[in-house]
Every structure is written in structure tokens, then in C-alpha cells.
Motif scaffolding. Sequence first.
Motif, mmCIF file in Angstrom:
data_model
loop_
_atom_site.group_PDB
_atom_site.id
_atom_site.type_symbol
_atom_site.label_atom_id
_atom_site.label_comp_id
_atom_site.label_asym_id
_atom_site.label_seq_id
_atom_site.Cartn_x
_atom_site.Cartn_y
_atom_site.Cartn_z
ATOM 1 N N GLY A 163 0.788 -1.226 0.000
ATOM 2 C CA GLY A 163 0.000 0.000 0.000
ATOM 3 C C GLY A 163 0.817 1.271 0.000
ATOM 4 N N ALA A 164 2.132 1.173 -0.317
ATOM 5 C CA ALA A 164 2.998 2.351 -0.229
ATOM 6 C C ALA A 164 2.976 3.210 -1.483
ATOM 7 N N VAL A 165 2.370 2.723 -2.588
ATOM 8 C CA VAL A 165 2.358 3.480 -3.845
ATOM 9 C C VAL A 165 0.934 3.906 -4.169
ATOM 10 N N GLY A 166 0.794 5.091 -4.719
ATOM 11 C CA GLY A 166 -0.509 5.593 -5.128
ATOM 12 C C GLY A 166 -0.442 6.172 -6.535
ATOM 13 N N THR A 167 -1.578 6.199 -7.214
ATOM 14 C CA THR A 167 -1.657 6.801 -8.542
ATOM 15 C C THR A 167 -3.115 7.158 -8.812
ATOM 16 N N TYR A 168 -3.378 7.666 -10.012
ATOM 17 C CA TYR A 168 -4.743 8.005 -10.399
ATOM 18 C C TYR A 168 -5.592 6.749 -10.558
ATOM 19 N N ASP A 169 -6.870 6.887 -10.256
ATOM 20 C CA ASP A 169 -7.862 5.895 -10.659
ATOM 21 C C ASP A 169 -8.261 6.258 -12.090
ATOM 22 N N ILE A 170 -7.775 5.523 -13.056
ATOM 23 C CA ILE A 170 -7.978 5.933 -14.453
ATOM 24 C C ILE A 170 -9.436 5.840 -14.883
ATOM 25 N N ALA A 171 -10.265 5.120 -14.124
ATOM 26 C CA ALA A 171 -11.691 5.054 -14.451
ATOM 27 C C ALA A 171 -12.405 6.350 -14.070
ATOM 28 N N ARG A 172 -11.822 7.112 -13.144
ATOM 29 C CA ARG A 172 -12.467 8.335 -12.661
ATOM 30 C C ARG A 172 -11.698 9.600 -13.022
ATOM 31 N N SER A 173 -10.463 9.471 -13.450
ATOM 32 C CA SER A 173 -9.638 10.648 -13.761
ATOM 33 C C SER A 173 -9.310 10.684 -15.236
ATOM 34 N N ALA A 174 -9.755 11.742 -15.920
ATOM 35 C CA ALA A 174 -9.478 11.883 -17.355
ATOM 36 C C ALA A 174 -7.985 12.057 -17.604
ATOM 37 N N VAL A 175 -7.312 12.865 -16.764
ATOM 38 C CA VAL A 175 -5.879 13.077 -16.983
ATOM 39 C C VAL A 175 -5.105 11.810 -16.635
ATOM 40 N N GLY A 176 -5.570 11.054 -15.637
ATOM 41 C CA GLY A 176 -4.915 9.800 -15.311
ATOM 42 C C GLY A 176 -4.998 8.809 -16.448
ATOM 43 N N TYR A 177 -6.164 8.756 -17.094
ATOM 44 C CA TYR A 177 -6.346 7.868 -18.244
ATOM 45 C C TYR A 177 -5.450 8.304 -19.404
ATOM 46 N N LEU A 178 -5.365 9.615 -19.622
ATOM 47 C CA LEU A 178 -4.512 10.134 -20.697
ATOM 48 C C LEU A 178 -3.041 9.801 -20.439
ATOM 49 N N PHE A 179 -2.593 9.957 -19.180
ATOM 50 C CA PHE A 179 -1.214 9.602 -18.845
ATOM 51 C C PHE A 179 -0.952 8.123 -19.124
ATOM 52 N N LEU A 180 -1.892 7.260 -18.738
ATOM 53 C CA LEU A 180 -1.700 5.828 -18.961
ATOM 54 C C LEU A 180 -1.623 5.508 -20.447
ATOM 55 N N MET A 181 -2.479 6.122 -21.240
ATOM 56 C CA MET A 181 -2.475 5.852 -22.677
ATOM 57 C C MET A 181 -1.161 6.304 -23.307
ATOM 58 N N ARG A 182 -0.619 7.404 -22.841
ATOM 59 C CA ARG A 182 0.671 7.843 -23.374
ATOM 60 C C ARG A 182 1.791 6.921 -22.901
ATOM 61 N N ASP A 183 1.707 6.448 -21.666
ATOM 62 C CA ASP A 183 2.677 5.465 -21.194
ATOM 63 C C ASP A 183 2.673 4.225 -22.089
ATOM 64 N N GLN A 184 1.471 3.826 -22.488
ATOM 65 C CA GLN A 184 1.336 2.629 -23.315
ATOM 66 C C GLN A 184 2.071 2.800 -24.648
ATOM 67 N N GLU A 185 2.146 4.046 -25.127
ATOM 68 C CA GLU A 185 2.807 4.324 -26.394
ATOM 69 C C GLU A 185 4.326 4.451 -26.258
ATOM 70 N N HIS A 186 4.793 4.776 -25.053
ATOM 71 C CA HIS A 186 6.222 5.062 -24.875
ATOM 72 C C HIS A 186 6.973 4.025 -24.051
ATOM 73 N N PHE A 187 6.260 3.142 -23.349
ATOM 74 C CA PHE A 187 6.920 2.217 -22.433
ATOM 75 C C PHE A 187 6.429 0.798 -22.693
ATOM 76 N N ALA A 188 7.316 -0.029 -23.224
ATOM 77 C CA ALA A 188 6.925 -1.387 -23.630
ATOM 78 C C ALA A 188 6.473 -2.241 -22.448
ATOM 79 N N ASP A 189 6.997 -1.969 -21.250
ATOM 80 C CA ASP A 189 6.662 -2.782 -20.080
ATOM 81 C C ASP A 189 5.614 -2.116 -19.198
ATOM 82 N N LEU A 190 4.696 -1.353 -19.817
ATOM 83 C CA LEU A 190 3.680 -0.680 -19.013
ATOM 84 C C LEU A 190 2.871 -1.669 -18.182
ATOM 85 N N TRP A 191 2.349 -2.707 -18.815
ATOM 86 C CA TRP A 191 1.464 -3.604 -18.070
ATOM 87 C C TRP A 191 2.206 -4.389 -16.999
ATOM 88 N N PRO A 192 3.466 -4.820 -17.221
ATOM 89 C CA PRO A 192 4.223 -5.352 -16.089
ATOM 90 C C PRO A 192 4.376 -4.341 -14.943
#
Length: 348
Positions: A163-192
Amino acid sequence: MRLPFALLLCLALPARGDVVVFPAPEGGGRELVVYSSLDSPLARPLIEAFQRRVPDVAVRYEDLLTGEIAERVTAETDAGRATADLVFSSAMDVTVKLANDGYARPVQVPGAQDWPGWAGWRDMVFALTFEPAVIVYHKPSFPDGPPDTRAALIDWLATAPKGAVGTYDIARSAVGYLFLMRDQEHFADLWPLVQAMGRAGVQVFPTSREVIEGVNAGRLQLGYNVLGSYAADQTLRLPDLGLVLPRDYVVVVSRVALVPRAAEAPDLGEAFLEFLMSREGQTVLAERLRLPAVSLEVAGKDSAAAMQEALGARLRPVPVSPGLLAYLDAASRARVLAEWRKALESHE
């Protein structure tokens, strides 16, 4: 039709909880209407600076959620009614969709030809801020500094307290979802990385504020993909809060603006947009609102110019373009959210 100006000319206090009227300093009969996702107390210095240029113009400022802005503009235009004279929103994708669907008008703004190529689309939608995604951390928990790449973050998560790490709930945060989608484009190991956060008992929140509060209090040791403009301001106030820009790459999002096609006073909307893109307006955004400016004319350690000089190719700004519309595809979003939930819940 809008209410008569005389009924709105009052003290600059909320009219119904989400509306603030800034009377014209020198009186007058014209009114600029703004729909914005920026909190009205934060917007006050910007409005007041604009009114020093046009002291005979009142400003009706409607503080709305990003989805509400798009719904209002669409519904009012379709009904043949006047809508806002300017939209200023943190939802890049939704705002570009408004323009793509015919709800914006082209404008001729002095200086637009010098705007960065990624920061405008068809003389209709313009990026006005330059806000990176950052890692925030609890300084006492990291005497030697926090992980500052995504690979290092995966390694840290393997032994991090539950429980030491926190981030956006991408289902409720538009900017959090946008950050994740950009991560998916730039970081091959996003899902790991997401799976590693799930194993570590990640806590998710709808806003940056809640992540930052948790980190500062020590309830969280680290927050990932937090909106840097807000975090940077808080580090000045909170001695236990640290901030780092990832060394592998830095996603940058922007607040964007457009003049709606059905604006009642499009000339005022265009005048306000011109101010927001001017050196003065960009300086107010950067220095008074602490929102990093897009304009390369604005100095300061948190400006786009300073970040580009320091970070160069590490910066990955989200282009203002129809490419953003892919993030709004319902089927694609459903798949991403399902994969997100699966990655987090499989380790509970």
C-alpha cells in the motif's frame, strides 16, 4: 438568450456555486462568458489581468467539470442558443473532439504562427500550459532518493511495503487515463509495471491532491504519474514532499482553449484567447497560477523553454491533434479499463 447584463452586474461572488461574475472595472455593457475546468479562485488573477486590458468588459466565469463543458457547448449549439465565448479545459481529447465535430470556429490570433507545431490544431484549438507527469515521494522514506525511471520503479515495487504506492484511478480521472495511454505508447513494459503496482497493493485516487496528501502524510511513500503543475506548487509548502521528473521520458499534457462556433461574443472570446497566448497572459499563468507556460518567451525553471533546454528529447508533449480522439473510443476504453482492473485485482 443570456440574462440581461444588469442582472449579472454584482459583486464577484458565486451566483449558483459554479458561476462567478467579475464586473467590468469601468462599467460597460459587454460580457465575456467562459466555460472552464480551472477552479475560479485560481482563475481570478488571470481574469483581473485581462480586464486591465479591457476594463469595460465583465466576465461571467462558469467553473465546470470537463465533461459538463463539452455537454453544454454541444447542447446549446444544437438548440440554436448562444454558448460560451471561450472554452478553457484540461480535457485535451474532449476539447479536440468539440472542434473536430464542428463546434469551434477558426480564429486569427497574433503570435499563433510562432506557437509550437504540436500545440495547435487548424487555428481552432490551442495548448496553453505545459504540465508534466511526475513522481512524488515522501522524503523521509527515501534518504537516498526515489526510483526515477519506470524500470527502477518496478524494482522498488518488488520489495515496497504493502500500500505504499498511489496513482490516479484511471476510471475516474481523465488526466490519469490520458497519462496511462501515453505510457502505453512510450513504455513497452507498461502492463508489467501496472501488475507490479497491483502486487504492491497500489492505492488509486481520482485527483492529484489526494495522492499528494497521502505522500506528504507518509500514508504513501510514492505517487506515480501525478500532475506536475500541482505537485510543484505543493512542494514549496510541504517540506516532506519531494518531486522528480522521470529520467526515461516525461509525458506532458496541456490545458487547451477554443472559441465555440455558437459564441454570442466571439470577438471577446478571441480577445481573451489572444491574451492567454500573449507573453503577459502566459506569464500570469506561470507566475501567479503556477501553470507552466507553453510560450518559449516565458522564462522560469518550470517553463516549457526551461524544461526543453534541460530535458530535450525526454519530453513527450501530447500533441493537439485528432489523434487524441482514439482515446475516446468506447470499445478501446473498455478494453484498457478491463486490463487495468485485471492487472490490479489479480493480486488482491
